[in-house]
Design a protein around this motif. Structure first.
Motif, PDB file in Angstrom:
ATOM      1  N   ASN A 191      12.780   9.984  -5.844  1.00  0.00           N
ATOM      2  CA  ASN A 191      12.621  10.764  -4.937  1.00  0.00           C
ATOM      3  C   ASN A 191      11.297  11.147  -4.646  1.00  0.00           C
ATOM      4  O   ASN A 191      11.082  11.612  -3.491  1.00  0.00           O
ATOM      5  N   TYR A 192      10.436  11.357  -5.735  1.00  0.00           N
ATOM      6  CA  TYR A 192       9.098  11.432  -5.681  1.00  0.00           C
ATOM      7  C   TYR A 192       8.336  10.555  -5.316  1.00  0.00           C
ATOM      8  O   TYR A 192       7.187  10.288  -4.493  1.00  0.00           O
ATOM      9  N   ALA A 193       8.606   9.060  -5.610  1.00  0.00           N
ATOM     10  CA  ALA A 193       7.989   7.901  -5.271  1.00  0.00           C
ATOM     11  C   ALA A 193       7.970   7.756  -3.760  1.00  0.00           C
ATOM     12  O   ALA A 193       6.920   7.431  -3.058  1.00  0.00           O
ATOM     13  N   ILE A 194       8.766   8.006  -3.055  1.00  0.00           N
ATOM     14  CA  ILE A 194       9.082   7.888  -1.632  1.00  0.00           C
ATOM     15  C   ILE A 194       8.376   8.882  -0.785  1.00  0.00           C
ATOM     16  O   ILE A 194       8.272   8.569   0.476  1.00  0.00           O
ATOM     17  N   LEU A 195       7.693   9.863  -1.538  1.00  0.00           N
ATOM     18  CA  LEU A 195       7.115  10.609  -0.857  1.00  0.00           C
ATOM     19  C   LEU A 195       5.426  10.275  -0.434  1.00  0.00           C
ATOM     20  O   LEU A 195       4.825  10.834   0.101  1.00  0.00           O
ATOM     21  N   ALA A 196       5.035   9.252  -1.211  1.00  0.00           N
ATOM     22  CA  ALA A 196       3.965   8.483  -1.114  1.00  0.00           C
ATOM     23  C   ALA A 196       3.485   8.220   0.313  1.00  0.00           C
ATOM     24  O   ALA A 196       4.368   7.696   1.116  1.00  0.00           O
ATOM     25  N   PRO A 197       2.129   8.261   0.520  1.00  0.00           N
ATOM     26  CA  PRO A 197       1.621   7.795   1.885  1.00  0.00           C
ATOM     27  C   PRO A 197       1.453   6.178   1.982  1.00  0.00           C
ATOM     28  O   PRO A 197       1.655   5.780   0.843  1.00  0.00           O
ATOM     29  N   SER A 198       1.618   5.737   3.241  1.00  0.00           N
ATOM     30  CA  SER A 198       1.509   4.298   3.367  1.00  0.00           C
ATOM     31  C   SER A 198       0.704   3.937   4.708  1.00  0.00           C
ATOM     32  O   SER A 198       0.876   4.824   5.522  1.00  0.00           O
ATOM     33  N   ILE A 199       0.386   2.692   4.642  1.00  0.00           N
ATOM     34  CA  ILE A 199      -0.237   2.192   5.924  1.00  0.00           C
ATOM     35  C   ILE A 199       0.631   2.366   7.136  1.00  0.00           C
ATOM     36  O   ILE A 199       1.744   2.104   7.219  1.00  0.00           O
ATOM     37  N   LYS A 231      -2.465  -8.323   3.400  1.00  0.00           N
ATOM     38  CA  LYS A 231      -1.567  -7.562   2.523  1.00  0.00           C
ATOM     39  C   LYS A 231      -1.995  -6.474   1.453  1.00  0.00           C
ATOM     40  O   LYS A 231      -1.658  -6.020   0.672  1.00  0.00           O
ATOM     41  N   ARG A 232      -3.428  -6.406   1.776  1.00  0.00           N
ATOM     42  CA  ARG A 232      -4.119  -5.359   0.688  1.00  0.00           C
ATOM     43  C   ARG A 232      -3.608  -4.118   0.892  1.00  0.00           C
ATOM     44  O   ARG A 232      -3.104  -3.341   0.013  1.00  0.00           O
ATOM     45  N   GLU A 233      -3.274  -3.404   2.405  1.00  0.00           N
ATOM     46  CA  GLU A 233      -2.855  -1.915   2.515  1.00  0.00           C
ATOM     47  C   GLU A 233      -1.398  -2.189   2.088  1.00  0.00           C
ATOM     48  O   GLU A 233      -1.020  -0.884   1.581  1.00  0.00           O
ATOM     49  N   MET A 234      -0.603  -2.951   2.146  1.00  0.00           N
ATOM     50  CA  MET A 234       0.841  -3.146   1.810  1.00  0.00           C
ATOM     51  C   MET A 234       0.895  -2.827   0.222  1.00  0.00           C
ATOM     52  O   MET A 234       1.595  -1.994  -0.233  1.00  0.00           O
ATOM     53  N   HIS A 235      -0.276  -3.475  -0.511  1.00  0.00           N
ATOM     54  CA  HIS A 235      -0.199  -3.177  -2.036  1.00  0.00           C
ATOM     55  C   HIS A 235      -0.589  -1.913  -2.260  1.00  0.00           C
ATOM     56  O   HIS A 235      -0.198  -1.268  -3.194  1.00  0.00           O
ATOM     57  N   ILE A 236      -1.562  -1.408  -1.500  1.00  0.00           N
ATOM     58  CA  ILE A 236      -1.847  -0.366  -1.985  1.00  0.00           C
ATOM     59  C   ILE A 236      -0.928   1.023  -1.448  1.00  0.00           C
ATOM     60  O   ILE A 236      -0.897   1.793  -2.339  1.00  0.00           O
ATOM     61  N   SER A 237      -0.383   0.654  -0.892  1.00  0.00           N
ATOM     62  CA  SER A 237       0.780   1.744  -0.343  1.00  0.00           C
ATOM     63  C   SER A 237       1.708   1.723  -1.654  1.00  0.00           C
ATOM     64  O   SER A 237       2.309   2.726  -1.813  1.00  0.00           O
ATOM     65  N   ILE A 238       1.896   0.641  -2.076  1.00  0.00           N
ATOM     66  CA  ILE A 238       2.925   0.196  -3.028  1.00  0.00           C
ATOM     67  C   ILE A 238       2.445   1.079  -4.431  1.00  0.00           C
ATOM     68  O   ILE A 238       3.223   1.733  -5.112  1.00  0.00           O
ATOM     69  N   GLY A 239       1.068   0.887  -4.503  1.00  0.00           N
ATOM     70  CA  GLY A 239       0.567   1.569  -5.574  1.00  0.00           C
ATOM     71  C   GLY A 239       0.585   3.084  -5.559  1.00  0.00           C
ATOM     72  O   GLY A 239       0.622   3.761  -6.368  1.00  0.00           O
ATOM     73  N   ASN A 240       0.550   3.541  -4.347  1.00  0.00           N
ATOM     74  CA  ASN A 240       0.721   5.095  -4.061  1.00  0.00           C
ATOM     75  C   ASN A 240       1.989   5.554  -4.702  1.00  0.00           C
ATOM     76  O   ASN A 240       2.356   6.479  -5.287  1.00  0.00           O
ATOM     77  N   ALA A 241       3.169   4.756  -4.291  1.00  0.00           N
ATOM     78  CA  ALA A 241       4.408   5.090  -4.450  1.00  0.00           C
ATOM     79  C   ALA A 241       4.514   5.034  -6.022  1.00  0.00           C
ATOM     80  O   ALA A 241       5.281   5.842  -6.985  1.00  0.00           O
TER      81      ALA A 241
END
Length: 333
Positions: free
Chosen positions: A20-28, A60-70
């Motif tokens: 529930n906290y992981a999915i609150l991360a920001p993403s591209i 796919k850099r920002e896709m990977h960064i977004s997943i790193g946020n989560a």
């Protein structure tokens, strides 16, 4: 939400709750390109390739960064609820990005302020602009007052670095690159069509008729002047530019850069600072290579030449509207 933690539930129920906290991360562009699987005492973090933005994020850099946020939100939440963690990075293996193994831990959480920042909705008074805030004695204005050392030293990963820059020459060069990138991106039909698609789905906040109107504006009107004006104001008014760099330019490094970015974002929020991502110059192929040369000797001395994420750091400005999130059930497989 914290009070709903299933303390008497199964291990799988507890681990699922952490997401529930992981999915609150920001993403591209709020695409939320992640999926998760909970089993055998671990959580699999995966890429949702259907949400990859081919026009805006070709490598796919920002896709990977977004997943790193989560991923970072996940391990911060795990720490808060009493778990140690071990991360195994496996990008490229059937869209699997990382495996997170969790072990119960009786020690007190290491970063309570970061956990609180994940769900905190408090930004600042919408009635106060950055200019007004800077005039108040209580608002930090210099490197000494902001305690930048806390942000610059937050990374314990020798391969992933953060640089906070207030050099006027670098700021001017970065501004020019960003405005050139805006011109390229917002003149590109495929980019505008892709962005408009996500706006129409309500990813940016507005839904229904307003989302459709915003989609039409992006897809069919000349957005370049407005975007240039907006980005110029953000870059020129910010106190510092932030550059997260890596030694390698591979998916694992990008995921780890995303983790660092999220920690910095949460730490900035808890310190009443505003952090605005500013990656357009990395998204446009025409300007990407020049961005990697902006820091010069600063990054070369630490063997960290690849810029993965850029942001503007400032005193808190007007509150931002929260963007919608996918239901947890939708990202579980």
């Amino acid at each position: 939400m914290e009070n709903d933690f299933p303390r008497n539930g199964s291990s799988e129920e507890k681990m699922t709750f952490l997401l529930n906290y992981a999915i609150l991360a920001p993403s591209i562009y709020n695409t939320q390109p992640w999926r998760f699987n909970v089993s055998d005492g671990s959580i699999m973090v995966m890429a949702d390739e259907s949400r990859w933005l081919e026009a805006a994020d070709g490598n796919k850099r920002e896709m990977h960064i977004s997943i790193g946020n989560a991923l970072e939100n996940l391990i911060i939440a795990a720490d808060h609820f009493g778990y140690n963690h071990t991360i195994s990075y496996v990008p490229g293996e059937e869209s699997i990005i990382a495996r997170v193994s969790l072990q119960p831990n009786a020690q007190a959480p290491m970063d309570p302020q970061l956990f609180s920042a994940i769900t905190s909705l408090e930004k600042s008074s919408p009635s106060k602009t950055n200019e007004v805030l800077r005039e108040q004695d209580s608002v930090p204005q210099t490197a000494n007052q902001i305690d930048l050392a806390n942000i610059e030293s937050i990374s314990t990963d020798q391969d992933i670095r953060v640089f906070l820059i207030d050099d006027p020459d670098i700021r001017s060069r970065f501004l020019n690159l960003t405005l050139n990138a805006d011109q390229v991106l917002y003149s590109d039909i495929e980019f505008k069509s892709e962005l408009g698609h996500w706006i129409s789905r309500g990813a940016m906040g507005p839904t229904g008729v307003q989302a459709k109107i915003d989609q039409i504006k992006v897809a069919f009107l000349d957005s370049v002047p407005g975007q240039i004006e907006k980005d110029s104001e953000i870059i020129n008014s910010s106190l510092y530019l932030g550059f997260i760099t890596s030694q390698m330019n591979d998916p694992e490094s990008q995921v780890r850069a995303g983790q660092l970015f999220e920690r910095i974002r949460l730490l900035s929020s808890s310190a009443n600072l505003s952090l605005q991502p500013m990656n357009q110059a990395l998204q446009a192929v025409e300007t990407e290579s020049e961005v990697n040369g902006l820091l010069g000797e600063k990054s070369e001395a630490l063997n960290s030449p690849f810029v993965q994420q850029i942001f503007c750091l400032d005193v808190v400005g007007p509150a931002n509207e929260l963007t919608p999130r996918r239901p947890l059930e939708e990202v579980l497989i």
